[in-house]
Write a protein that holds these residues in place. Structure first.
Motif, PDB file in Angstrom:
ATOM      1  N   UNK B  14       0.960  -1.277   0.027  1.00 24.72           N
ATOM      2  CA  UNK B  14       0.062   0.139  -0.028  1.00 24.72           C
ATOM      3  C   UNK B  14       0.871   1.253  -0.085  1.00 24.72           C
ATOM      4  N   UNK B  15       1.002   1.788  -1.048  1.00 27.15           N
ATOM      5  CA  UNK B  15       2.033   2.960  -1.141  1.00 27.15           C
ATOM      6  C   UNK B  15       1.454   3.998  -2.239  1.00 27.15           C
ATOM      7  N   UNK B  16       2.120   5.135  -1.879  1.00 24.53           N
ATOM      8  CA  UNK B  16       1.720   6.492  -2.724  1.00 24.53           C
ATOM      9  C   UNK B  16       2.271   6.308  -4.378  1.00 24.53           C
ATOM     10  N   UNK B  17       1.749   7.158  -4.958  1.00 23.18           N
ATOM     11  CA  UNK B  17       2.198   7.103  -6.273  1.00 23.18           C
ATOM     12  C   UNK B  17       3.938   7.633  -6.225  1.00 23.18           C
ATOM     13  N   UNK B  18       4.115   8.417  -5.427  1.00 24.58           N
ATOM     14  CA  UNK B  18       5.359   8.920  -5.356  1.00 24.58           C
ATOM     15  C   UNK B  18       6.452   7.831  -4.835  1.00 24.58           C
ATOM     16  N   UNK B  19       5.874   7.068  -3.923  1.00 17.48           N
ATOM     17  CA  UNK B  19       6.729   5.880  -3.576  1.00 17.48           C
ATOM     18  C   UNK B  19       6.842   4.771  -4.731  1.00 17.48           C
ATOM     19  N   UNK B  39       6.671  20.262  -3.637  1.00 24.37           N
ATOM     20  CA  UNK B  39       5.260  19.556  -3.543  1.00 24.37           C
ATOM     21  C   UNK B  39       4.440  19.645  -4.800  1.00 24.37           C
ATOM     22  N   UNK B  40       4.136  18.668  -5.177  1.00 22.91           N
ATOM     23  CA  UNK B  40       3.982  17.217  -4.639  1.00 22.91           C
ATOM     24  C   UNK B  40       5.001  16.079  -5.066  1.00 22.91           C
ATOM     25  N   UNK B  41       6.142  16.665  -5.452  1.00 24.94           N
ATOM     26  CA  UNK B  41       7.107  15.716  -5.901  1.00 24.94           C
ATOM     27  C   UNK B  41       8.066  15.159  -4.961  1.00 24.94           C
ATOM     28  N   UNK B  42       8.337  16.037  -3.806  1.00 22.86           N
ATOM     29  CA  UNK B  42       9.392  15.717  -2.772  1.00 22.86           C
ATOM     30  C   UNK B  42       9.828  14.340  -2.515  1.00 22.86           C
ATOM     31  N   UNK B  43       8.602  13.656  -2.203  1.00 21.86           N
ATOM     32  CA  UNK B  43       8.723  12.160  -1.768  1.00 21.86           C
ATOM     33  C   UNK B  43       9.515  11.056  -2.551  1.00 21.86           C
ATOM     34  N   UNK B  80      16.972   9.269 -13.125  1.00 25.51           N
ATOM     35  CA  UNK B  80      15.741   9.811 -12.919  1.00 25.51           C
ATOM     36  C   UNK B  80      15.991  11.014 -12.450  1.00 25.51           C
ATOM     37  N   UNK B  81      15.061  12.227 -12.764  1.00 24.38           N
ATOM     38  CA  UNK B  81      15.151  13.494 -12.272  1.00 24.38           C
ATOM     39  C   UNK B  81      13.675  13.917 -12.002  1.00 24.38           C
ATOM     40  N   UNK B  82      13.273  14.129 -10.702  1.00 25.45           N
ATOM     41  CA  UNK B  82      11.931  14.355 -10.340  1.00 25.45           C
ATOM     42  C   UNK B  82      11.889  16.020  -9.857  1.00 25.45           C
ATOM     43  N   UNK B  83      10.698  16.639 -10.202  1.00 28.37           N
ATOM     44  CA  UNK B  83      10.477  18.008  -9.992  1.00 28.37           C
ATOM     45  C   UNK B  83       9.040  18.435  -9.913  1.00 28.37           C
ATOM     46  N   UNK B 160      14.129   4.173 -27.929  1.00 29.86           N
ATOM     47  CA  UNK B 160      14.130   5.168 -28.848  1.00 29.86           C
ATOM     48  C   UNK B 160      15.295   6.258 -28.903  1.00 29.86           C
ATOM     49  N   UNK B 161      15.990   6.142 -27.644  1.00 33.83           N
ATOM     50  CA  UNK B 161      16.985   7.029 -27.256  1.00 33.83           C
ATOM     51  C   UNK B 161      16.458   8.446 -27.154  1.00 33.83           C
ATOM     52  N   UNK B 162      15.550   8.224 -26.221  1.00 34.63           N
ATOM     53  CA  UNK B 162      14.522   9.678 -25.975  1.00 34.63           C
ATOM     54  C   UNK B 162      14.324   9.728 -24.710  1.00 34.63           C
ATOM     55  N   UNK B 163      14.560  11.122 -23.974  1.00 34.06           N
ATOM     56  CA  UNK B 163      14.277  11.291 -22.665  1.00 34.06           C
ATOM     57  C   UNK B 163      12.709  11.129 -22.599  1.00 34.06           C
ATOM     58  N   UNK B 164      12.132  10.552 -21.431  1.00 36.14           N
ATOM     59  CA  UNK B 164      10.646  10.448 -21.506  1.00 36.14           C
ATOM     60  C   UNK B 164       9.967  11.201 -20.077  1.00 36.14           C
ATOM     61  N   UNK B 165       9.054  12.017 -20.493  1.00 35.32           N
ATOM     62  CA  UNK B 165       8.538  12.591 -19.597  1.00 35.32           C
ATOM     63  C   UNK B 165       7.222  12.010 -18.536  1.00 35.32           C
ATOM     64  N   UNK B 166       7.424  11.740 -17.561  1.00 30.73           N
ATOM     65  CA  UNK B 166       6.401  11.085 -16.706  1.00 30.73           C
ATOM     66  C   UNK B 166       5.608  12.024 -15.898  1.00 30.73           C
ATOM     67  N   UNK B 167       4.296  12.337 -16.521  1.00 30.95           N
ATOM     68  CA  UNK B 167       3.579  13.369 -16.013  1.00 30.95           C
ATOM     69  C   UNK B 167       2.568  13.029 -14.766  1.00 30.95           C
ATOM     70  N   UNK B 168       2.970  13.505 -13.654  1.00 28.23           N
ATOM     71  CA  UNK B 168       2.325  12.937 -12.346  1.00 28.23           C
ATOM     72  C   UNK B 168       1.294  14.225 -12.005  1.00 28.23           C
ATOM     73  N   UNK B 169       0.287  14.048 -11.232  1.00 21.91           N
ATOM     74  CA  UNK B 169      -0.502  15.291 -10.569  1.00 21.91           C
ATOM     75  C   UNK B 169      -0.586  14.989  -9.090  1.00 21.91           C
ATOM     76  N   UNK B 170      -0.936  15.732  -8.310  1.00 15.93           N
ATOM     77  CA  UNK B 170      -1.208  15.816  -7.002  1.00 15.93           C
ATOM     78  C   UNK B 170      -1.937  14.314  -6.548  1.00 15.93           C
ATOM     79  N   UNK B 171      -2.960  14.177  -7.383  1.00 13.98           N
ATOM     80  CA  UNK B 171      -3.814  12.885  -6.963  1.00 13.98           C
ATOM     81  C   UNK B 171      -3.148  11.714  -7.483  1.00 13.98           C
TER      82      UNK B 171
END
Ligand code: SF4
Ligand code: SF4
Lengths: 200, 620
Positions: B14-19, B39-43, B80-83, B160-171
């Motif tokens: 049972x974990x959050x999306x960030x975890x 916030x909301x990426x810190x964790x 991985x880079x998060x922001x 594809x030798x391409x950086x990939x964006x993972x789009x997260x939202x608060x929820x």
């Protein structure tokens, strides 16, 4: 649609709202349900309004409880109970810690604390269970026990088994020593008892 | 079955999306992870930091953070880079060139949008960066998706030798759900390969890369049509069908359990042909996307008829309660959700912590007249609120100094005598504020800078920064000397003062002196954020009720442990009414910082011990 139980936990940043919601979630998982849990809290650490949504059932999709659909509300503060009472359905159980906590904007006189929030709550079509969990916790020796008192209080009003809820709660204190375990156990039982003999 | 057995037979956690993102990075063999807390990426980084085999760092800002991840990817490691969303504005300079170079080791950029603005200065839709930088965008809809898609993203990036964006939202970030993990991979680093025509983006080389990037767009668009992340759920009705992604998917599915829909896990490039076919199979097609009408515009441009933001709100979070009535209106039906009344209860805005070292600063600032105060991003932004009302601007990270410089240089005659101040935290100063200070000294601005060094990124929970002298793991490292740094940036050493923010008289004096001086000065405070281990509690205080005159001076400090016990209206000798507020202190919350003592003329604020004595006396 499949039956989903919606539990709204409300209070103030720092009161342990999210921990309580986490423990209910753990209990639901132990009982074999799918669970989603989310909090709605801007800068929660800093004394703002915190609400946590727990939803469990066979399959849970959205994490958010649709306003008017909460089956049970656990409110750590009476004014917060009043703020969110419209989010519960008719006949929902609303468990309120009657120990009030006014924010600075109230204590300096910019806003008023609601007059007799318990009475105002009682005007809603809900099953109100209202008792001073804060005081019980302080009497047991630590105001932080309020969390365990409140969880004990909802135990009798939940479709989850009370034993599982207690297991989920006490597993938090496994490594904190026998005394902490016993205290939280006592708080849980005191809450359970209080919720069955409400002082309305 | 016993509880213990049940736990064993159900491996889901049972974990959050960030975890989930953090675990996925570990399980995908990611070797380097970087972030600046937000916030909301810190964790995400906090969780990754717990895995010993991964290099993790709190970077100075998001641009640096992305560049670290880029470097690792080019060296052949998964990174991985998060922001948070506003962080990508800072990092975008690197992003727009990196897209030409592409990835070597899988490079995943997790951007968390604070949809609904729980603690941000604006609301942004980070899916735009996918279009702008020609990168694929993946959108998980819950914790399980966050785990699966993060792992998928590393593979896609390498394929594809391409950086990939993972789009997260608060929820996504802050929702906990059950997640089943899959078998972890180990990925060794690969050798760095020199390839200047690809890695050195001088115009001649970059020019060669642009056609390759456009070619990649086409390949990715084709890939998207059959990508396993884009799913059609058939449903049993045909009246209305949905195109959706991310958190919105869960809400739509819940609100309309029987409707057919397409869930776009890979939302950019969108699988246009797949959607076109789907559109023909339903009577009305509705795009439900959080924030901007991106897909809506793309699909309309492709000639697909559909509904979107004319019905669905464009700001804030989408929930079943928002979607249901909007779609009902579109279909010309009655709203199926009954209106819920609102109870009028006082607001409970966030306040600074009990004993926060910033309280004294704002107490002073609220008592200094004739000022214009530029604020910045951090806990101290709360100084704009009650009871201090001591901030006049707050724009973006690190902007206080440059905005103050602009105010100084652009002021009208009327403001000629005003004092211009800038307030900034230690971490914010290092993130983006230093450049502003250099601008002030270089261009001879007249700004008094309050550098509130609480040795942490307080706002996001007290994370370490170069000001704390500790890294992400709490290990000792370089500790920045702000005095030397400010000197190096051109402030004269006489104009730099280090003060204890709990000593109000010293603070006042420093402020009063420095605003008079017609050159840049810096006042550095030196006490830690109370959320960190560095903060040491002192014995608590209480109020001697016999001595309290109800003047309410101490309330101006804004410490949440000071409360009004009783109010009384009195008539002053001049006939005017005055409200007296008699206070007490919540001694269980008070940490004995002694700040409020300074504000109490009748010495009514005393250590707890002495009231205990008074109590005993009374009892006898
Ligand atoms: S987190 Fe730290 S800096 Fe922020 S209000 Fe609390 S004590 Fe102050
Ligand atoms: S000493 Fe005063 S200002 Fe400091 S924590 Fe206690 S009540 Fe708050």
């Amino acid at each position: 649609m499949e039956q989903i139980t919606n539990i709204l936990v409300v209070g103030i940043g720092g009161q342990g709202v999210m921990t309580a919601a986490d423990i209910i979630s753990q209990a639901a998982i132990l009982d074999g349900y799918d669970v989603k849990k989310t909090e709605v809290a801007g800068m929660a650490q800093r004394g703002g309004v915190v609400t946590s949504h727990v939803r469990f059932g066979n399959k849970v999709l959205s994490p958010s409880i649709t306003p008017g659909h909460a089956d049970l509300m656990l409110a750590f503060e009476p004014a917060e109970a009043l703020r969110w009472v419209t989010h519960v359905r008719n006949g929902a159980t609303v468990m309120v810690n009657s120990y009030p906590q006014a924010p600075p904007v109230v204590s300096v006189g910019l806003f008023d604390y609601p007059e007799n929030p318990e009475q105002q709550l009682a005007d809603h079509p809900i099953n109100l269970v209202n008792f001073d969990a804060g005081n019980i916790a302080i009497h047991l020796g630590d105001r932080r026990l309020v969390n365990s008192v409140m969880l004990g209080a909802i135990a009798a009003h939940l479709t989850l088994s009370s034993e599982v809820l207690k297991t989920a709660l006490l597993s938090r204190f496994k490594n904190k020593g026998a005394e902490m375990l016993a205290l939280n156990d006592a708080a849980f039982e005191a809450g359970k008892h209080a919720s069955l003999t409400p002082t309305q | 079955m016993s509880v213990a057995q049940q736990v064993q037979s159900n491996p889901a956690i049972f974990i959050s999306g960030n975890e989930a993102v953090a675990l996925a990075a570990r399980d995908a063999g990611c070797r380097v992870a970087s972030a600046y807390p937000g916030t909301p990426s810190t964790e995400i980084l906090e969780f990754i930091a717990a895995y010993p085999d991964l290099y993790t760092e709190w970077s100075i800002n998001e641009k640096v953070s992305l560049e670290v991840a880029i470097g690792a990817s080019l060296a052949g490691s998964r990174a991985l880079c998060a922001m948070k969303h506003v962080g990508m504005n800072v990092a975008s300079d690197a992003l727009m060139t990196q897209t030409l170079i592409g990835a070597v080791g899988g490079l995943v950029i997790a951007i968390a949008d604070d949809v609904g603005l729980s603690s941000s200065q604006n609301e942004q839709d980070s899916r735009y960066w996918g279009r702008f930088a020609h990168l694929p965008v993946l959108e998980p809809s819950d914790s399980q998706d966050a785990y699966d898609m993060t792992r998928f993203a590393f593979g896609l990036s390498e394929q594809y030798a391409v950086p990939v964006i993972l789009r997260l939202t608060t929820r996504i970030c802050h929702v906990k759900g059950l997640v089943t993990l899959s078998i972890p991979q180990v990925k060794e680093g690969r050798k760095f390969t020199k390839d200047p025509s690809r890695l050195v983006m001088v115009p001649g080389n970059a020019r060669q890369r642009i056609p390759l990037m456009l070619e990649r767009d086409k390949t990715l668009a084709t890939f998207s049509e059959s990508c396993s992340l884009n799913v059609i759920e058939q449903g049993s009705t045909r009246q209305v069908g949905f195109i959706t992604s991310g958190a919105a998917y869960c809400h739509v599915r819940e609100a309309f359990p029987d409707a057919p829909l397409i869930k776009l896990g890979m939302s950019h490039p969108a699988p246009i042909e797949m959607i076109r076919e789907f559109a023909d199979s339903v009577e009305k097609l509705v795009v439900i996307e959080e924030v901007e009408p991106l897909l809506e515009t793309e699909l309309k441009a492709a000639g697909i008829q559909l509904h979107g933001k004319e019905a669905i709100p464009r700001m804030g979070e989408l929930t079943p309660a928002v979607i249901t009535p909007a779609v009902a209106r579109l279909l010309g039906k009655e709203n199926t959700i009954a209106a819920v009344g609102v109870t009028e209860v006082f607001p409970r805005p966030p306040t600074m912590c009990v004993a926060c070292p910033h309280l004294g600063i704002y107490y002073c600032l609220s008592h200094v007249k004739n000022t214009i105060i530029a604020g910045d991003i951090g806990c101290y932004t709360l100084g704009a609120g009650h009871p201090w009302n001591a901030l006049d601007t707050c724009i973006s990270m690190g902007a206080s100094l440059s905005v103050a410089q602009g105010i100084d240089k652009g002021r009208s005659e009327e403001d000629a005598n005003k004092n211009v101040l800038a307030v900034i935290g230690d971490s914010t100063f290092l993130h983006m504020g230093m450049q502003g200070l250099l601008d002030i000294t270089y261009n001879k601005g007249n700004v008094t800078i309050l550098l509130l060094d609480n040795r942490a990124v307080g706002m996001t929970g007290g994370q370490n920064a170069p000001s704390s002298g500790l890294n992400i793991h709490g290990d000792a490292t370089v500790k920045i000397d702000f005095r030397k740094l400010c000197e190096a940036l051109g402030v004269r050493s006489e104009r730099i003062h280090e003060v204890n923010p709990y000593e109000l008289p010293t603070l006042f004096k420093a402020l009063r002196d420095e605003v008079k001086v017609k050159e840049p000065s810096v006042i550095i405070t030196n006490q830690p954020c109370v959320l960190t281990e560095r903060y040491a509690k002192q014995p608590p205080l209480t109020v001697d009720t016999d001595k309290c005159t109800g003047c309410s001076n101490c309330l101006d400090v804004g410490c949440p442990a000071i409360l009004v016990a009783r109010r009384e209206t009195v008539i002053k000798p001049n006939g005017k009414e005055k409200v007296l507020s008699f206070v007490n202190i919540d001694s269980a919350a008070c940490t004995g910082c002694n700040l409020c003592i300074n504000t109490c003329a009748p010495d009514a604020i005393v250590p707890v011990i002495s009231t205990a004595r008074i109590d005993t006396v009374e009892l006898k």
